[in-house]
Write a protein that holds these residues in place. Sequence first.
Motif, mmCIF file in Angstrom:
data_model
loop_
_atom_site.group_PDB
_atom_site.id
_atom_site.type_symbol
_atom_site.label_atom_id
_atom_site.label_comp_id
_atom_site.label_asym_id
_atom_site.label_seq_id
_atom_site.Cartn_x
_atom_site.Cartn_y
_atom_site.Cartn_z
ATOM 1 N N GLU A 167 5.091 5.446 -4.067
ATOM 2 C CA GLU A 167 4.802 4.645 -2.824
ATOM 3 C C GLU A 167 4.445 5.609 -1.530
ATOM 4 O O GLU A 167 3.895 4.903 -0.939
ATOM 5 N N THR A 204 13.099 -3.900 11.674
ATOM 6 C CA THR A 204 13.980 -4.905 11.249
ATOM 7 C C THR A 204 15.281 -4.798 11.896
ATOM 8 O O THR A 204 15.984 -5.941 11.715
ATOM 9 N N TYR A 254 8.853 1.506 9.494
ATOM 10 C CA TYR A 254 9.893 1.286 10.470
ATOM 11 C C TYR A 254 10.903 0.283 9.970
ATOM 12 O O TYR A 254 12.030 0.095 10.584
ATOM 13 N N ARG A 255 10.739 -0.357 8.761
ATOM 14 C CA ARG A 255 11.664 -1.317 8.275
ATOM 15 C C ARG A 255 13.282 -0.689 8.059
ATOM 16 O O ARG A 255 13.125 0.198 7.298
ATOM 17 N N TYR A 291 7.780 -3.987 14.696
ATOM 18 C CA TYR A 291 7.697 -3.687 12.938
ATOM 19 C C TYR A 291 9.319 -3.472 12.597
ATOM 20 O O TYR A 291 9.756 -3.570 11.421
ATOM 21 N N GLN A 328 1.070 5.259 0.694
ATOM 22 C CA GLN A 328 1.288 5.278 2.253
ATOM 23 C C GLN A 328 0.517 6.627 2.819
ATOM 24 O O GLN A 328 0.531 6.542 4.011
ATOM 25 N N THR A 378 1.819 3.497 8.354
ATOM 26 C CA THR A 378 3.360 3.856 8.353
ATOM 27 C C THR A 378 4.318 2.595 8.740
ATOM 28 O O THR A 378 5.329 2.773 9.130
ATOM 29 N N THR A 379 3.474 1.552 9.023
ATOM 30 C CA THR A 379 4.356 0.281 9.482
ATOM 31 C C THR A 379 5.309 -0.108 8.664
ATOM 32 O O THR A 379 6.345 -0.553 9.099
ATOM 33 N N SER A 380 5.238 0.319 7.103
ATOM 34 C CA SER A 380 6.303 -0.189 6.482
ATOM 35 C C SER A 380 7.578 0.532 6.446
ATOM 36 O O SER A 380 8.684 0.102 6.384
#
Length: 208
Positions: free
Chosen positions: A192, A113, A80-81, A111, A196, A76-78
């Motif tokens: 995508e 942005t 957060y962006r 994480y 994930q 799940t880190t992506s």
Amino acid sequence: MSLTMDCVAKLKILLLGESGVGKSSIILAFTKGDYQAQFPATIGVDYNHKIMDVNGLKVKLGIWDTAGQERYRTLTTSFYREAHGAILVYDVSEPKTLAKLNEWVEELQVYTTNKNIVCLVVGNKIDKDRAVPREHGQAFAQKHRMLFIESSAKTQEGIHLAFEELTQKIIETPGLWEKDTSASNIRVTEEEAREQGGSCYETTCSIK
């Protein structure tokens, strides 16, 4: 901003917290006005949306429900962006879930942005026997300079107010959302999402 756009503002909202604190139930109560006593654990990330009117502005909230289990954290880190807001949820009947929010705060800081992301702490399940005093949740929120509210997905108490206050604060935060109204902020393709480990549902909205 032009009213010919699909929506005046498109915001990405994350729900964070341990498994079982009621994140999925909160989203269901907010988006559908419904409640389920039992929810399967979220796997990876799930997406929902809701359109709100905030002081005359049409706002589309893209709401990401992140899995609370440790084994899914790396998936799940992506997500957060580019988030504009985050709701950190704990269970008022389980003290350890409030303590674990410290880890979620750290992960969010690593994480995200948007460094001026607006965060709201929610003490959920106030319909159950309380084990965490309201003051403890307030103290946690104050320490991290976050908004605070208590809620019950079962009775819907505080649910809409939580999203309304978070959205209002985001709208009032200069530079957080005005430059990012494109759908790319909240859209993830099905391919995508599968990569994930989650699912994605995207619709469009228009100003009447």
